[in-house]
Design an enzyme around this catalytic site. Structure first.
Site, PDB file in Angstrom:
ATOM      1  N   LYS A   1      55.325 -30.363  20.712  1.00  0.00           N
ATOM      2  CA  LYS A   1      55.790 -30.566  19.341  1.00  0.00           C
ATOM      3  C   LYS A   1      54.955 -29.725  18.382  1.00  0.00           C
ATOM      4  CE  LYS A   1      58.122 -33.943  21.388  1.00  0.00           C
ATOM      5  NZ  LYS A   1      57.789 -35.302  21.762  1.00  0.00           N
TER       6      LYS A   1
ATOM      7  N   TRP B   1      59.746 -44.445  21.543  1.00  0.00           N
ATOM      8  CA  TRP B   1      58.550 -44.042  22.300  1.00  0.00           C
ATOM      9  C   TRP B   1      57.616 -45.222  22.494  1.00  0.00           C
ATOM     10  CZ3 TRP B   1      59.445 -40.380  25.313  1.00  0.00           C
ATOM     11  CH2 TRP B   1      60.242 -39.296  24.941  1.00  0.00           C
TER      12      TRP B   1
ATOM     13  N   ASP C   1      49.609 -42.635  20.312  1.00  0.00           N
ATOM     14  CA  ASP C   1      50.451 -41.547  20.832  1.00  0.00           C
ATOM     15  C   ASP C   1      50.827 -40.657  19.657  1.00  0.00           C
ATOM     16  OD1 ASP C   1      52.399 -39.864  21.730  1.00  0.00           O
ATOM     17  OD2 ASP C   1      53.798 -41.427  22.374  1.00  0.00           O
TER      18      ASP C   1
HETATM   19  C1  LIG Z   1      58.013 -36.252  22.841  1.00  0.00           C
HETATM   20  C2  LIG Z   1      57.260 -37.527  22.800  1.00  0.00           C
HETATM   21  C3  LIG Z   1      56.851 -38.182  23.971  1.00  0.00           C
HETATM   22  C4  LIG Z   1      57.189 -37.662  25.345  1.00  0.00           C
HETATM   23  O1  LIG Z   1      56.441 -36.541  25.618  1.00  0.00           O
HETATM   24  P1  LIG Z   1      56.487 -35.855  27.044  1.00  0.00           P
HETATM   25  O2  LIG Z   1      55.388 -34.845  26.909  1.00  0.00           O
HETATM   26  O3  LIG Z   1      57.834 -35.272  27.229  1.00  0.00           O
HETATM   27  O4  LIG Z   1      56.183 -36.882  28.066  1.00  0.00           O
HETATM   28  C5  LIG Z   1      56.134 -39.348  23.849  1.00  0.00           C
HETATM   29  N1  LIG Z   1      55.817 -39.847  22.648  1.00  0.00           N
HETATM   30  C6  LIG Z   1      56.196 -39.255  21.501  1.00  0.00           C
HETATM   31  C7  LIG Z   1      55.818 -39.867  20.196  1.00  0.00           C
HETATM   32  C8  LIG Z   1      56.930 -38.072  21.545  1.00  0.00           C
HETATM   33  O5  LIG Z   1      57.308 -37.465  20.403  1.00  0.00           O
END
Ligand SMILES: *Cc1c(COP(=O)(O)O)cnc(C)c1O
Length: 359
Positions: free
Chosen positions: A195, A102, A171
């Site tokens: 999540k 990521w 993030d």
């Molecule tokens: C799942 C995830 C993403 C991507 O998320 P989307 O909402 O599908 O764009 C980005 N960063 C992390 C750390 C993630 O777990």
């Protein structure tokens, strides 16, 4: 009806109590004679739901008043662009820490808009650890430092918060609400909802207000945090149902005792699963023990020829979505807030039984 144990990395398990409320309110929300999904986002009802969701989230995370809470769309991946578009400003450069898949995506997107300095990377260790802070080569001119507190794919999590001069951008897609954080240590926190917040389709941004209002002239209005803040996250039609469900999840978290209580449960769940892996010669986790994720636990089997059988039998036992990410292989158990301790116990019991039969 049988509900399975769901270890999906995302979209992930939702609390059963939340799904029950949504079911009961599906056709007739609070006696209004229609579903919340069918109401105008300008109605007092939907505005009230959004407002309450924000208030509960502010209480859960103790978000200071000088931070805006934005409910957006496009997922965390859209924020990979929104972050540089809102924050790069005249400096034009930013620091990024690369701890996994990521981080890499955020870095690649950042490079489209400005100069990215990868201040530290753990790629040479195949992302099994976090580069120690002393080794970070920070750019004194960086407009911000971006990092990924929990790498969902590699199962690598920061147990500490970097202390840097530039605004810290995190993030938190797969760790937010799993334990308390001191929001004041961050410039911007963002997360896709699917999540640990609610269903897919909603994106959360928590931004210090003094960082708003400096977006690039070409930043699309839909990605401009100031525009979102000025319009109470309703510049266009928000994902109303996802917002409503997120609000129910926030209420559920408050009922569980808030984030301190969730942290205790989450630590217990993770500790017993890692112990089961470490105590066996059959299962292994490659991550440095100081950087192991509380939420995403990857593990391999001694013989990967058994992977298919493990997945088939675990599914048969009602333990779903244990397949590891295609870039890593093996297994991964995501044990977010809505995954109960009972689910983790069932997984550990299955793993022991599988090992006994095949080890
Ligand atoms: C799942 C995830 C993403 C991507 O998320 P989307 O909402 O599908 O764009 C980005 N960063 C992390 C750390 C993630 O777990």
């Amino acid at each position: 009806m049988t509900r399975c144990y769901n270890f999906c990395a995302g979209p992930a398990a939702l609390p059963e109590a939340v799904l029950e409320i949504a079911r009961d309110e599906m056709l007739d929300w609070h006696g209004r004679g229609l579903s919340l999904m069918e109401m105008s986002h300008r109605s007092a009802e939907v505005v009230g739901v959004a407002h309450r969701a924000e208030q509960t989230l502010r209480e859960l995370l103790a978000i200071p008043d000088d931070y805006a809470v934005l409910f957006l769309q496009g997922g965390a991946s859209t924020q990979f662009s929104a972050v540089p578009l809102n924050l790069l400003g005249v400096r034009g450069c930013a620091d990024y820490i690369n701890t996994g898949q990521w981080s890499k995506k955020a870095i690649a997107e950042g490079r489209r808009y400005g100069q990215v300095n990868v201040a530290a990377t753990s790629e040479e260790s195949n992302f099994s650890t976090i580069p120690p802070f002393e080794q970070w080569r920070l750019d004194p001119d960086a407009a911000y430092l971006h990092y990924t507190p929990n790498e969902t794919i590699g199962g690598v999590e920061f147990a500490w918060t970097p202390q840097v001069e530039a605004p810290l951008v995190a993030d938190m897609s797969s760790t937010i609400l799993s334990r308390p954080v001191d929001v004041a240590e961050f410039g911007v926190i963002y997360a896709g909802a699917q999540k640990n917040i609610g269903p897919a389709g909603l994106t959360l941004v928590i931004a210090r207000r003094d960082l708003l209002g400096a977006a690039h002239a070409l930043c699309p209005s839909m990605l401009n945090w100031q525009v979102a803040a000025d319009n109470d996250s309703m510049y266009n039609t928000p994902p109303t149902f996802a917002l409503y469900l997120a609000g129910l999840v926030f209420d559920w978290l408050a009922q569980q005792g808030g984030l301190r209580a969730m942290e205790a449960i989450n630590r217990r769940k993770a500790e017993k699963l890692y112990a089961a892996i470490d105590d066996s010669d059959f299962y292994a986790n490659p991550v440095d023990p100081d950087c192991r994720s509380l939420m995403n636990v990857p593990f391999t089997l001694a013989d990967d020829a058994l992977d298919k059988q493990f997945l088939a039998e675990s599914e048969e036992a009602g333990l779903l979505n244990l397949k590891g990410h295609r870039s890593v292989g093996g297994m991964r158990a995501s044990i977010y807030n809505a995954v109960t301790e009972q689910a983790v116990d069932a997984l550990i019991a299955f793993m022991a039984d599988f090992e006994q039969r095949n080890g």
